[in-house]
Design an enzyme around this catalytic site. Structure first.
Site, PDB file in Angstrom:
ATOM      1  N   GLY A  53       0.826  -0.976   0.023  1.00 53.80           N
ATOM      2  CA  GLY A  53       0.198   0.097   0.025  1.00 53.80           C
ATOM      3  C   GLY A  53       0.876   1.343  -0.011  1.00 53.80           C
ATOM      4  CG  PHE A  55       4.410   5.294   3.466  1.00 59.18           C
ATOM      5  CD1 PHE A  55       5.347   5.734   2.755  1.00 59.18           C
ATOM      6  CD2 PHE A  55       3.263   6.231   4.110  1.00 59.18           C
ATOM      7  CE1 PHE A  55       5.376   7.203   2.520  1.00 59.18           C
ATOM      8  CE2 PHE A  55       3.602   7.520   3.784  1.00 59.18           C
ATOM      9  CZ  PHE A  55       4.602   8.189   2.850  1.00 59.18           C
ATOM     10  CB  ALA A  56       2.555  -0.909   4.769  1.00 60.53           C
ATOM     11  CE  LYS A  72      -0.372  -1.624   6.970  1.00 62.78           C
ATOM     12  NZ  LYS A  72      -1.764  -1.290   6.725  1.00 62.78           N
ATOM     13  CG  ASP A 166      -9.618   4.192   2.110  1.00 58.22           C
ATOM     14  OD1 ASP A 166     -10.206   4.612   1.156  1.00 58.22           O
ATOM     15  OD2 ASP A 166      -8.215   3.943   2.047  1.00 58.22           O
ATOM     16  CE  LYS A 168      -9.178   1.668  -0.959  1.00 57.93           C
ATOM     17  NZ  LYS A 168      -8.218   2.605  -1.729  1.00 57.93           N
ATOM     18  CG  ASN A 171      -8.850  -0.833   2.135  1.00 63.26           C
ATOM     19  OD1 ASN A 171      -7.913  -1.280   1.745  1.00 63.26           O
ATOM     20  ND2 ASN A 171      -8.972   0.560   2.411  1.00 63.26           N
ATOM     21  CG  ASP A 184      -5.457   0.285   4.685  1.00 63.83           C
ATOM     22  OD1 ASP A 184      -4.967   0.871   5.756  1.00 63.83           O
ATOM     23  OD2 ASP A 184      -5.475   0.604   3.398  1.00 63.83           O
ATOM     24  CB  THR A 204     -10.583   5.784  -2.130  1.00 62.37           C
ATOM     25  OG1 THR A 204      -9.514   5.302  -1.336  1.00 62.37           O
ATOM     26  CG2 THR A 204     -10.215   5.277  -3.661  1.00 62.37           C
TER      27      THR A 204
HETATM   28  P1  ADP Z   1      -1.774   0.176   3.195  1.00 62.63           P
HETATM   29  O1  ADP Z   1      -2.412   0.518   4.632  1.00 62.63           O
HETATM   30  O2  ADP Z   1      -0.486   0.682   2.808  1.00 62.63           O
HETATM   31  O3  ADP Z   1      -2.763   0.706   1.956  1.00 62.63           O
HETATM   32  P2  ADP Z   1      -3.025  -2.626   3.264  1.00 62.63           P
HETATM   33  O4  ADP Z   1      -3.372  -2.715   4.738  1.00 62.63           O
HETATM   34  O5  ADP Z   1      -4.128  -2.124   2.477  1.00 62.63           O
HETATM   35  O6  ADP Z   1      -1.743  -1.404   3.255  1.00 62.63           O
HETATM   36  O7  ADP Z   1      -2.288  -3.839   2.662  1.00 62.63           O
HETATM   37  C1  ADP Z   1      -1.751  -3.470   1.304  1.00 62.63           C
HETATM   38  C2  ADP Z   1      -1.864  -4.769   0.529  1.00 62.63           C
HETATM   39  O8  ADP Z   1      -1.375  -5.853   1.279  1.00 62.63           O
HETATM   40  C3  ADP Z   1      -3.410  -5.195   0.444  1.00 62.63           C
HETATM   41  O9  ADP Z   1      -4.003  -4.659  -0.749  1.00 62.63           O
HETATM   42  C4  ADP Z   1      -3.410  -6.730   0.395  1.00 62.63           C
HETATM   43  O10 ADP Z   1      -2.987  -7.132  -1.025  1.00 62.63           O
HETATM   44  C5  ADP Z   1      -2.420  -7.196   1.196  1.00 62.63           C
HETATM   45  N1  ADP Z   1      -2.885  -7.503   2.833  1.00 62.63           N
HETATM   46  C6  ADP Z   1      -3.172  -6.648   3.692  1.00 62.63           C
HETATM   47  N2  ADP Z   1      -3.535  -7.276   4.580  1.00 62.63           N
HETATM   48  C7  ADP Z   1      -3.665  -8.585   4.582  1.00 62.63           C
HETATM   49  C8  ADP Z   1      -4.094  -9.671   5.199  1.00 62.63           C
HETATM   50  N3  ADP Z   1      -4.407  -9.722   6.440  1.00 62.63           N
HETATM   51  N4  ADP Z   1      -4.067 -10.734   4.266  1.00 62.63           N
HETATM   52  C9  ADP Z   1      -3.619 -11.027   3.302  1.00 62.63           C
HETATM   53  N5  ADP Z   1      -3.298  -9.899   2.622  1.00 62.63           N
HETATM   54  C10 ADP Z   1      -3.214  -8.742   3.125  1.00 62.63           C
END
Ligand code: ADP
Length: 320
Positions: A53, A55-56, A72, A166, A168, A171, A184, A204
């Protein structure tokens, strides 16, 4: 309407390829193959990359008892400003406090020299965004199943004074049994006193409520999540968000003018159309409550499947 996306508005996340990083000067995190906290009491094997995402980066990891989790990772070099730290701490504080079967469970949080790590419940069936991508559109029974779980999670958050801000498809994650897990909490806000209004413009573009963009003096509250739920329902049954266009400026104009339609080639039931129309009410005070939504004929007159088979990731299930 604003000329450019207001500060704080996420560029729409595409399933693939990933968009350029929000802050190109910051190197993405590259966690070691064995991730552990400073004391060594928490220890995880890094496995596959799941996604990224702002920064993560998120990886699948395995703990010492062979449980598979999501981890994460945020690099500390992206946390140099006080604002960035405050935002991450807020996300952790809010997410950690939530405990609901349709919310991604927050397990642990720790750091090493390089990164901050958050271990989360693993959602092995991806997001509803990638599922819709493969499926093009969902059936109304599937939409009812996902909506009930989403509304349940949202009601829980709201009774705990949390606005997600957020919601969507990208998420909304799926566990091994195809249950929704809301994830998220990077833009979530805590309402600390009754009647408090939030003023930060965030969200978004396609899913943002009109009062966030056009009533900045008054601010916004819980009803912004309800609006996003309406956008999500439309997207489930039509296959794309209601106000979508290539030009973000035009998306905002359409949101302002409440300008959307149901494409004639899709057979969307009258109950579904009416419910979407009720939820996408411009005035947040006139928008239905989450209770009103689940009491609508779309839910009470239609079938709600007991579960969604994993095969539905690729093809419409045959409910009978
Ligand atoms: P950010 O806060 O940086 O937007 P996210 O939490 O949306 O990050 O996570 C980025 C991506 O990582 C998601 O779009 C998904 O593909 C994957 N992801 C995040 N959390 C999980 C989870 N609990 N299990 C599986 N995939 C995950």
């Amino acid at each position: 309407p604003p000329e450019v996306p207001p500060k704080g508005v996420n560029p729409e996340k595409k399933a693939s390829p990933p968009l350029p990083r929000q802050n190109a000067k910051v190197q993405p995190p590259s966690p070691p193959p064995v991730i552990q906290d400073k004391t060594g009491s928490l220890r995880y094997q890094r496995m596959s990359f799941l996604g990224e995402g702002g920064f993560a980066r998120v990886y699948q990891v395995r703990d010492s008892r062979n449980n598979h989790l999501a981890c994460k990772v945020v690099t500390k070099s992206s946390l140099k400003t006080k604002k960035a730290k405050t935002k991450l701490y807020a996300e952790i504080k809010i997410h950690k406090a939530l405990d609901h079967s349709n919310i991604v469970r927050f397990l642990d949080c720790f750091e090493d020299e390089e990164n901050v790590y958050m271990t989360l419940e693993l959602c092995p069936n991806g997001s509803l965004m990638s599922m819709l991508h493969r499926r093009r559109v969902f059936t109304e029974p599937e939409a009812r199943f996902f909506m009930i779980q989403l509304i349940g999670a949202c009601h829980y958050m709201h009774t705990h004074q949390v606005i997600h801000r957020d919601l969507k498809l990208g998420n909304l994650f799926l566990d091994a049994d195809m249950n929704i897990k809301v994830g998220d909490f990077g833009l979530a806000a805590l309402i600390e006193s009754p009647g408090e209004r939030k003023k930060t413009i965030c969200g978004t573009p396609n899913y943002i409520a009109p009062e966030v963009l056009f009533d900045t003096a008054n601010g916004h509250s819980f009803e912004v999540d309800t609006w996003s739920i309406g956008v999500i329902l439309y997207t489930f049954i039509v296959g794309r968000p209601p106000f979508q266009t290539k030009d973000v400026k035009e998306v905002y104009q359409r949101i302002r003018d409440n300008q959307y339609e149901f494409p004639p080639h899709r057979d969307v039931s009258l109950d579904a159309r009416e419910l979407v129309q009720q939820i996408l009410t411009p005035n947040p005070q006139e928008r239905p409550t989450l209770h009103n939504i689940v009491d609508h004929a779309f839910f009470t007159r239609g079938t709600v499947p007991g579960f969604i088979p994993v095969s539905a990731r690729d093809a419409p299930p045959n409910f009978r």
